[in-house]
Enzyme design. Structure first.
Site, PDB file in Angstrom:
ATOM      1  CG  HIS A  32      -3.726  -5.871   0.001  1.00 28.63           C
ATOM      2  ND1 HIS A  32      -2.822  -7.036   0.534  1.00 28.63           N
ATOM      3  CD2 HIS A  32      -4.551  -7.044  -0.494  1.00 28.63           C
ATOM      4  CE1 HIS A  32      -3.024  -8.065   0.321  1.00 28.63           C
ATOM      5  NE2 HIS A  32      -4.477  -8.277  -0.282  1.00 28.63           N
TER       6      HIS A  32
ATOM      7  CB  ALA B  58      13.477  -7.771  -3.899  1.00 22.45           C
TER       8      ALA B  58
ATOM      9  CB  CYS C  15     -20.797   9.690   0.492  1.00 17.44           C
ATOM     10  SG  CYS C  15     -19.308  10.554   0.498  1.00 17.44           S
TER      11      CYS C  15
ATOM     12  CB  VAL D 144      -0.946  -0.075   1.227  1.00 18.05           C
ATOM     13  CG1 VAL D 144      -1.886  -1.221   1.257  1.00 18.05           C
ATOM     14  CG2 VAL D 144      -0.229   0.070   2.557  1.00 18.05           C
TER      15      VAL D 144
ATOM     16  N   GLY E 278       9.171 -10.948  -2.694  1.00 17.43           N
ATOM     17  CA  GLY E 278       9.037 -10.554  -1.249  1.00 17.43           C
ATOM     18  C   GLY E 278       7.921 -10.536  -0.540  1.00 17.43           C
TER      19      GLY E 278
HETATM   20  C1  BJW Z   1      12.268 -10.223   1.368  1.00 18.17           C
HETATM   21  C2  BJW Z   1      13.206  -9.079   1.580  1.00 18.17           C
HETATM   22  C3  BJW Z   1      14.114  -8.456   0.586  1.00 18.17           C
HETATM   23  C4  BJW Z   1      12.085  -9.531   3.323  1.00 18.17           C
HETATM   24  N1  BJW Z   1      13.867  -9.240  -0.485  1.00 18.17           N
HETATM   25  N2  BJW Z   1      12.294 -10.848   0.072  1.00 18.17           N
HETATM   26  C5  BJW Z   1      -8.169 -19.084   1.848  1.00 18.17           C
HETATM   27  C6  BJW Z   1      -7.635 -19.722   2.789  1.00 18.17           C
HETATM   28  C7  BJW Z   1      -7.265 -19.287   4.104  1.00 18.17           C
HETATM   29  C8  BJW Z   1      -7.774 -18.148   4.586  1.00 18.17           C
HETATM   30  C9  BJW Z   1      -8.387 -17.289   3.539  1.00 18.17           C
HETATM   31  C10 BJW Z   1      -8.672 -17.861   1.962  1.00 18.17           C
HETATM   32  N3  BJW Z   1      -9.120 -16.824   1.299  1.00 18.17           N
HETATM   33  C11 BJW Z   1      -9.189 -15.368   2.029  1.00 18.17           C
HETATM   34  C12 BJW Z   1      -8.805 -16.060   3.426  1.00 18.17           C
HETATM   35  C13 BJW Z   1      -8.915 -14.857   4.619  1.00 18.17           C
HETATM   36  C14 BJW Z   1      -7.780 -13.813   4.496  1.00 18.17           C
HETATM   37  C15 BJW Z   1      -6.451 -14.463   4.606  1.00 18.17           C
HETATM   38  O1  BJW Z   1      -5.801 -14.583   3.588  1.00 18.17           O
HETATM   39  N4  BJW Z   1      -6.243 -14.897   5.634  1.00 18.17           N
HETATM   40  C16 BJW Z   1      -4.823 -15.390   5.858  1.00 18.17           C
HETATM   41  C17 BJW Z   1      -4.170 -15.139   7.276  1.00 18.17           C
HETATM   42  C18 BJW Z   1      -4.948 -17.115   5.995  1.00 18.17           C
HETATM   43  N5  BJW Z   1      -7.819 -13.080   3.288  1.00 18.17           N
HETATM   44  C19 BJW Z   1      -8.561 -12.014   3.569  1.00 18.17           C
HETATM   45  O2  BJW Z   1      -9.320 -11.602   4.100  1.00 18.17           O
HETATM   46  C20 BJW Z   1      -8.756 -11.240   1.957  1.00 18.17           C
HETATM   47  N6  BJW Z   1     -10.077 -11.050   1.532  1.00 18.17           N
HETATM   48  C21 BJW Z   1     -10.603 -11.823   0.915  1.00 18.17           C
HETATM   49  O3  BJW Z   1     -10.096 -12.916   0.570  1.00 18.17           O
HETATM   50  O4  BJW Z   1     -12.006 -11.570   0.807  1.00 18.17           O
HETATM   51  C22 BJW Z   1     -12.755 -12.717   0.270  1.00 18.17           C
HETATM   52  C23 BJW Z   1     -14.297 -11.894   0.309  1.00 18.17           C
HETATM   53  C24 BJW Z   1     -14.927 -11.938  -0.915  1.00 18.17           C
HETATM   54  C25 BJW Z   1     -16.203 -11.516  -0.938  1.00 18.17           C
HETATM   55  C26 BJW Z   1     -16.644 -10.741   0.016  1.00 18.17           C
HETATM   56  C27 BJW Z   1     -15.703 -10.521   1.100  1.00 18.17           C
HETATM   57  C28 BJW Z   1     -14.749 -11.094   1.270  1.00 18.17           C
HETATM   58  C29 BJW Z   1      -8.000  -9.880   2.424  1.00 18.17           C
HETATM   59  C30 BJW Z   1      -6.491  -9.714   2.613  1.00 18.17           C
HETATM   60  C31 BJW Z   1      -6.226  -8.189   2.916  1.00 18.17           C
HETATM   61  C32 BJW Z   1      -4.718  -8.259   3.627  1.00 18.17           C
HETATM   62  N7  BJW Z   1      -4.529  -6.824   4.107  1.00 18.17           N
HETATM   63  C33 BJW Z   1      -3.110  -6.636   4.609  1.00 18.17           C
HETATM   64  C34 BJW Z   1      -3.226  -4.939   5.243  1.00 18.17           C
HETATM   65  C35 BJW Z   1      -3.226  -4.291   4.132  1.00 18.17           C
HETATM   66  C36 BJW Z   1      -3.413  -2.703   4.473  1.00 18.17           C
HETATM   67  C37 BJW Z   1      -2.122  -2.232   5.221  1.00 18.17           C
HETATM   68  O5  BJW Z   1      -1.144  -2.522   4.888  1.00 18.17           O
HETATM   69  O6  BJW Z   1      -2.165  -1.927   6.374  1.00 18.17           O
HETATM   70  O7  BJW Z   1      -2.186  -6.754   3.427  1.00 18.17           O
HETATM   71  S1  BJW Z   1      -2.579  -7.611   5.737  1.00 18.17           S
HETATM   72  C38 BJW Z   1      -0.908  -7.759   5.339  1.00 18.17           C
HETATM   73  O8  BJW Z   1      -0.413  -9.082   4.603  1.00 18.17           O
HETATM   74  C39 BJW Z   1      -0.796  -6.713   4.059  1.00 18.17           C
HETATM   75  C40 BJW Z   1       0.021  -7.279   3.107  1.00 18.17           C
HETATM   76  O9  BJW Z   1      -0.129  -6.808   1.852  1.00 18.17           O
HETATM   77  C41 BJW Z   1      -0.308  -8.952   3.142  1.00 18.17           C
HETATM   78  C42 BJW Z   1       0.595  -9.939   2.776  1.00 18.17           C
HETATM   79  O10 BJW Z   1       1.730  -9.657   3.493  1.00 18.17           O
HETATM   80  P1  BJW Z   1       3.101  -9.781   2.462  1.00 18.17           P
HETATM   81  O11 BJW Z   1       3.356  -8.893   1.451  1.00 18.17           O
HETATM   82  O12 BJW Z   1       3.238 -11.064   2.152  1.00 18.17           O
HETATM   83  O13 BJW Z   1       4.340  -9.554   3.661  1.00 18.17           O
HETATM   84  P2  BJW Z   1       4.924 -10.393   4.889  1.00 18.17           P
HETATM   85  O14 BJW Z   1       5.528  -9.749   5.907  1.00 18.17           O
HETATM   86  O15 BJW Z   1       4.155 -11.454   5.277  1.00 18.17           O
HETATM   87  O16 BJW Z   1       6.338 -11.079   4.021  1.00 18.17           O
HETATM   88  C43 BJW Z   1       7.539 -10.443   3.611  1.00 18.17           C
HETATM   89  C44 BJW Z   1       8.197 -11.363   2.839  1.00 18.17           C
HETATM   90  O17 BJW Z   1       9.225 -10.699   2.344  1.00 18.17           O
HETATM   91  C45 BJW Z   1       8.942 -12.245   3.851  1.00 18.17           C
HETATM   92  O18 BJW Z   1       8.716 -13.857   3.214  1.00 18.17           O
HETATM   93  C46 BJW Z   1      10.345 -12.049   3.847  1.00 18.17           C
HETATM   94  O19 BJW Z   1      11.265 -13.128   4.009  1.00 18.17           O
HETATM   95  C47 BJW Z   1      10.445 -11.509   2.460  1.00 18.17           C
HETATM   96  N8  BJW Z   1      11.619 -10.164   2.547  1.00 18.17           N
HETATM   97  N9  BJW Z   1      13.113  -8.574   2.903  1.00 18.17           N
HETATM   98  C48 BJW Z   1      13.340 -10.331  -0.855  1.00 18.17           C
HETATM   99  N10 BJW Z   1      15.005  -7.511   0.822  1.00 18.17           N
END
Ligand code: BJW
Length: 258
Positions: free
Chosen positions: A135, A247, A146, A119, A203
């Site tokens: 996201h 990365a 609204c 984001v 990442g």
């Molecule tokens: C490096 C590095 C370097 C470090 N070089 N690498 C199926 C199964 C189970 C659960 C679900 C499912 N489908 C949906 C769900 C529920 C849920 C979910 O996934 N839950 C899980 C916990 C299991 N998903 C949702 O609720 C989503 N909505 C949805 O599916 O809706 C369906 C629906 C339909 C119709 C009506 C209603 C609903 C929404 C998910 C929203 C996630 N939001 C967040 C917050 C965003 C706002 C904010 O930033 O505040 O998004 S949570 C947070 O996690 C953020 C991120 O985008 C997201 C992912 O994190 P990311 O990017 O992977 O970061 P990290 O920290 O996890 O990983 C970093 C990586 O980088 C690491 O691996 C490091 O090793 C690496 N790294 N330095 C290369 N230099």
């Protein structure tokens, strides 16, 4: 070797897809949510030198606790405090070589579809055009009444009313757990996934859906999965290319070979 293979796969792909997560901005100084480096908790020690402060409290907050509609309903001031703190942090940083490299790769591969879970807006700031922000964007607000969406780079007072309707309060225009992702963005991504022959995933821990399912879908269709991560995230699959590197180091090398 895997850098060369990744470049070769991308060059040959007809329908490539790029997906980034928090790790791509880690080298800009933005802490990731999970993973062995850059946890909010680690940032906390750095930010405060061990002293407890408001920054320490904010840094120790977890997405799973605060990035939910329930948390916002319970305590909007706390959630806004977290977002204001992150907005300030991001405003002080800038895109890194990984963001610029993917912009250059996209120039070389005009058919590359780019999506990010981040984001922070850094891809666009680096000049990558048309990136799909799955996201949302931390520098936008959405009216709870609204639904007016507008850019706001400053701090938000939780009491502030929407300037469009002057009736309801504001929330960050981001996607929280349990909320649907923007329909048009998901549609574009799934259309690509139906034909995608190579995905490059950079990442992300692959723990949040639907993004976590993209590589699975490409594997299912026997496409290539290229993953750049400093950490181990999946068990090995035959068609996968794993690049265990930062990365900001791997992407410029891949770009140079395309
Ligand atoms: C490096 C590095 C370097 C470090 N070089 N690498 C199926 C199964 C189970 C659960 C679900 C499912 N489908 C949906 C769900 C529920 C849920 C979910 O996934 N839950 C899980 C916990 C299991 N998903 C949702 O609720 C989503 N909505 C949805 O599916 O809706 C369906 C629906 C339909 C119709 C009506 C209603 C609903 C929404 C998910 C929203 C996630 N939001 C967040 C917050 C965003 C706002 C904010 O930033 O505040 O998004 S949570 C947070 O996690 C953020 C991120 O985008 C997201 C992912 O994190 P990311 O990017 O992977 O970061 P990290 O920290 O996890 O990983 C970093 C990586 O980088 C690491 O691996 C490091 O090793 C690496 N790294 N330095 C290369 N230099």
């Amino acid at each position: 070797m895997s850098i060369e293979k990744a470049a070769q796969i991308l060059k040959r792909a007809r329908y490539p897809l790029f997906l980034s997560g928090a790790g791509i901005s880690a080298e800009s100084g933005i802490p990731t949510f999970r993973g062995k480096e850059g946890l909010w908790r680690e940032h906390r020690a750095e930010a405060t030198g061990g002293r407890e402060s408001r920054a320490a409290t904010m840094a120790s907050m977890r997405a799973e606790d605060l990035a939910t509609p329930e948390a916002f309903q319970r305590d909007p001031a706390l959630v806004w405090q977290w977002y204001n703190w992150r907005k300030r942090l991001i405003s002080e940083k800038k895109p890194n070589p990984a963001h610029f490299a993917i912009r250059d790769i996209a120039h070389k591969l005009p058919n590359l579809l780019c999506a990010t879970q981040n984001v922070d807006g850094f891809h666009a700031l680096a000049g990558l055009e048309g990136v799909l922000e799955m996201h949302g964007n931390i520098f936008r607000t959405r009216c709870l009444g609204c639904s007016d969406v507008r850019e706001n780079r400053g701090e938000i007072d939780p009491e502030t009313l929407c300037v469009a309707c002057n009736q309801a309060a504001l929330r960050p225009d981001v996607v929280w757990f349990g909320e649907a992702l923007p329909q048009n963005i998901l549609h574009t991504i799934y259309e690509r996934l139906h034909v995608c022959d190579a995905i490059i995933v950079v990442g992300t821990s692959g723990s949040v859906y639907p993004a976590a399912g993209f590589a699975v879908e490409v594997r299912r269709r026997e496409g290539y999965v290229i993953e750049i991560n400093i950490d181990e995230t999946h068990r090995p699959y035959a068609n996968d290319v794993y690049i265990r590197a930062k990365a900001g180091e791997a992407l410029p090398q891949i770009c140079a070979l395309i």
